[in-house]
Design an enzyme around this catalytic site. Sequence first.
Site, PDB file in Angstrom:
ATOM      1  N   SER A  21       0.651  -1.030  -0.119  1.00 25.25           N
ATOM      2  CA  SER A  21       0.053   0.088   0.113  1.00 25.25           C
ATOM      3  C   SER A  21       0.912   1.492   0.084  1.00 25.25           C
ATOM      4  CB  SER A  21      -0.577   0.245   1.183  1.00 25.25           C
ATOM      5  OG  SER A  21      -1.486  -1.073   1.129  1.00 25.25           O
ATOM      6  N   GLU A  46      -1.229  -1.270  -3.944  1.00 27.15           N
ATOM      7  CA  GLU A  46      -2.479  -1.007  -3.814  1.00 27.15           C
ATOM      8  C   GLU A  46      -2.146   1.142  -3.215  1.00 27.15           C
ATOM      9  OE1 GLU A  46      -5.939  -1.061  -1.142  1.00 27.15           O
ATOM     10  OE2 GLU A  46      -4.349  -1.584   0.585  1.00 27.15           O
ATOM     11  N   TRP A  47      -2.757   1.538  -4.374  1.00 26.37           N
ATOM     12  CA  TRP A  47      -2.700   3.563  -3.698  1.00 26.37           C
ATOM     13  C   TRP A  47      -3.600   3.204  -2.883  1.00 26.37           C
ATOM     14  CZ3 TRP A  47      -4.339   8.223  -7.347  1.00 26.37           C
ATOM     15  CH2 TRP A  47      -4.567   9.011  -6.455  1.00 26.37           C
ATOM     16  N   ARG A  48      -4.160   3.854  -1.138  1.00 28.50           N
ATOM     17  CA  ARG A  48      -4.288   4.184  -1.001  1.00 28.50           C
ATOM     18  C   ARG A  48      -4.899   6.132  -1.101  1.00 28.50           C
ATOM     19  NH1 ARG A  48      -4.931   1.624   4.505  1.00 28.50           N
ATOM     20  NH2 ARG A  48      -6.184   3.663   4.821  1.00 28.50           N
ATOM     21  N   ARG A  82     -10.216   4.293   1.614  1.00 30.26           N
ATOM     22  CA  ARG A  82     -10.674   3.415   2.618  1.00 30.26           C
ATOM     23  C   ARG A  82     -11.664   3.659   3.587  1.00 30.26           C
ATOM     24  NH1 ARG A  82     -11.444  -0.173   1.665  1.00 30.26           N
ATOM     25  NH2 ARG A  82      -9.322  -1.773   1.445  1.00 30.26           N
ATOM     26  N   HIS A 143     -13.697  -4.743   6.532  1.00 29.60           N
ATOM     27  CA  HIS A 143     -12.864  -4.582   7.796  1.00 29.60           C
ATOM     28  C   HIS A 143     -13.381  -4.201   9.145  1.00 29.60           C
ATOM     29  CE1 HIS A 143     -11.226  -2.910   3.407  1.00 29.60           C
ATOM     30  NE2 HIS A 143     -10.262  -3.561   4.356  1.00 29.60           N
ATOM     31  N   LYS A 170     -12.481 -10.672  -0.357  1.00 31.62           N
ATOM     32  CA  LYS A 170     -11.492  -9.081   1.214  1.00 31.62           C
ATOM     33  C   LYS A 170     -12.204  -9.653   1.946  1.00 31.62           C
ATOM     34  CE  LYS A 170      -8.145  -5.980   2.196  1.00 31.62           C
ATOM     35  NZ  LYS A 170      -7.846  -5.406   1.738  1.00 31.62           N
ATOM     36  N   SER A 232       0.549  -0.041   6.799  1.00 33.04           N
ATOM     37  CA  SER A 232      -1.505   0.388   6.106  1.00 33.04           C
ATOM     38  C   SER A 232      -1.485  -0.588   7.167  1.00 33.04           C
ATOM     39  CB  SER A 232      -1.077  -0.015   4.736  1.00 33.04           C
ATOM     40  OG  SER A 232      -1.571  -1.044   4.855  1.00 33.04           O
TER      41      SER A 232
END
Length: 252
Positions: A21, A46-48, A82, A143, A170, A232
């Site tokens: 991330s 992964e680009w947060r 997120r 999550h 996920k 991350s």
Amino acid sequence: MKTVTVKDLVIGTGAPKIIVSLMAKDIASVKSEALAYREADFDILEWRVDHYADLSNVESVIAAAKILRETMPEKPLLFTFRSAKEGGEQAISTEAYIALNRAAIDSGLVDMIDLELFTGDDQVKETVAYAHAHDVKVVMSNHDFHKTPEAEEIIARLRKMQSFDADIPKIALMPQSTSDVLTLLAATLEMQEQYADRPIITMSMAKTGVISRLAGEVFGSAATFGAVKKASAPGQISVNDLRTVLTILHQA
């Protein structure tokens, strides 16, 4: 079980793929981080985006995505905002969240988007269809940074993601005990053996859950998150150590 292919990467077979991330607050940081990440050993970037300060400026967001694509053209790029309620940096409205993901899809720069399961059923279904129409894969996620539900609930969430046509379901959960880690692993195995017709990603967080990040090939998780610099999420280990362990387990 079918696999998912993004660029030349086949997800769902062999050793778990490593996702890293990138969490940068502005264009300058995106550039410098991208150059540092380019030398690391990982499979998916992964680009947060929730760490990016200038979110209201869609042109700035797309310009940053373009830098990542040009710096690492061979790496699959996963676009992830997120939400604050699932552990992210910023809170935005559902409408803004969907619009941001659609802008990423429209840009043609991203290979995958992360779409949170509990965004709203209609919005999720519409966004999945929109992504697929533009040849963008969907990692559908949930999550919980506080607890681990019962195995039945974990499986129910993963199956719901699958029913919504996620390419990769996920789930990431916080253990309150070692037995919670076993619950996550048992749910992963049951999902993989009885219900999954596509790759899934699961993990138990923090130090207690580290084994879940390493044992995906045994229990049925197709990818795991490692750290290039700053982790991350709690419990991530460095990509170099991660690759070593995954390779040992794969070759055993």
